[in-house]
Design an enzyme around this catalytic site. Structure first.
Site, PDB file in Angstrom:
ATOM      1  CB  SER A  85      18.193  37.538   1.002  1.00  0.00           C
ATOM      2  OG  SER A  85      17.152  38.383   0.585  1.00  0.00           O
TER       3      SER A  85
ATOM      4  N   GLY B 140      18.635  41.027  -4.760  1.00  0.00           N
ATOM      5  CA  GLY B 140      19.202  42.354  -4.570  1.00  0.00           C
ATOM      6  C   GLY B 140      18.936  42.898  -3.171  1.00  0.00           C
TER       7      GLY B 140
ATOM      8  CD  GLU C 140      29.839  48.128  10.738  1.00  0.00           C
ATOM      9  OE1 GLU C 140      30.821  47.389  10.942  1.00  0.00           O
ATOM     10  OE2 GLU C 140      29.638  49.186  11.364  1.00  0.00           O
ATOM     11  NE  ARG C 141      21.752  41.232  10.156  1.00  0.00           N
ATOM     12  CZ  ARG C 141      20.735  40.991   9.363  1.00  0.00           C
ATOM     13  NH1 ARG C 141      20.128  41.986   8.734  1.00  0.00           N
ATOM     14  NH2 ARG C 141      20.294  39.765   9.175  1.00  0.00           N
TER      15      ARG C 141
END
Length: 283
Positions: free
Chosen positions: A52, A57, A78-79
């Site tokens: 994605s 973006g 963090e993901r």
């Protein structure tokens, strides 16, 4: 990909909280938070988010604190950071703030949430920041911003929509009402398909709600039927063979009388064309 409203929000926030605006930070200068309680990240969902990000973006910037010269540590996101690495990005949009400026951050965001020029995603992102970075509960946030908890929950649910739909909200291609109807569908591919139809055909919110209601009713009936129809174990090999032929998880249902159906799911018009060609080649 962010709307001008969020830029305005952060410009105002900068006046009371220097350095809090959106910046492009090189991934090589970012390190994970050692106090991050979450250590396991689902690889499949990370890959999906990475795809994605490659396509449209990153909608939601991460939040960092500066810990040295050209060195930053993740506060929240963090993901998204890991997915950006998988996507091959060199830099990522991020909010930069000091470690102990919670009061100023809260003041800036709560004040600016009331702005009339913010779109639904920008408001949702502000709520998310207050929850993640200041560790508010939704009940506490409800009191701070003077909004019902259900209202806040509805905004936050928008951030679970596929990025392309979130961007559609930012660009005003669909309304909040459209998005709230779409989110009642669990399958992200179907959500994206409905979004495409709204943009292409100008569907009203009421029409989308009707479509979603019908789809959910069909799915409920499908589940009931599948519970009634037992799949004979001796046909497992046929199902596996069909899965392999169509490169898809084929639904193979059969009742005790030998009646049943085969359902071949597809992800896009191009995927449907691929399946049709396979069927034609089997003739």
């Amino acid at each position: 990909v962010l709307g001008r409203g969020l830029g305005a929000l952060m410009d105002d926030a900068d006046r009371v909280q220097p350095g809090a605006g959106i910046n492009e930070i090189e991934l090589s200068k970012i390190e994970a938070n050692p106090f991050q309680p979450r250590t396991n990240f689902d690889e499949e969902t990370l890959k999906e988010l990475a795809e994605s990000i490659k396509e449209i973006g990153l909608i939601q910037p991460i939040t960092l604190r500066k810990i040295g010269d050209d060195k930053y540590q993740i506060i929240a996101g963090e993901r998204r950071f890991r997915a950006a690495q998988l996507a091959g990005l060199e830099a990522i949009p991020a909010y930069i703030r000091k470690a102990k400026d919670e009061a100023m951050l809260e003041m800036a965001l709560v004040e600016n949430i009331q702005r009339e020029d913010l779109d639904a995603i920008e408001i949702a992102l502000s709520y998310q920041r207050l929850l993640e970075e200041l560790e508010f509960t939704q009940e506490e946030l409800s009191t701070r911003v003077g909004k019902k908890r259900s209202t806040i929950a509805n905004y936050l649910r928008l951030l679970k929509l596929p990025a392309v739909i979130q961007k559609g909200l930012i660009d005003k291609l669909i309304s909040m009402g459209h998005a709230r109807a779409i989110i009642n569908i669990e399958d992200s591919e179907i959500q994206t398909m409905i979004y495409g139809q709204i943009v292409k055909m100008g569907l009203s919110v009421r029409r989308v709600e009707e479509i979603v209601r019908n789809l959910n009713n069909d799915e409920s009936k499908e589940k009931q039927n599948s519970e009634k129809e037992k799949f004979p174990l001796e046909y497992q090999s046929i199902k596996k063979q069909l899965d392999k032929i169509f490169s898809s998880k084929v639904d193979f249902l059969m009742n005790n009388n030998g009646k049943g159906k085969i359902v071949i799911p597809f992800k896009s018009p191009a995927d449907l064309d691929r399946i049709v060609k396979i069927i034609e080649n089997q003739k």
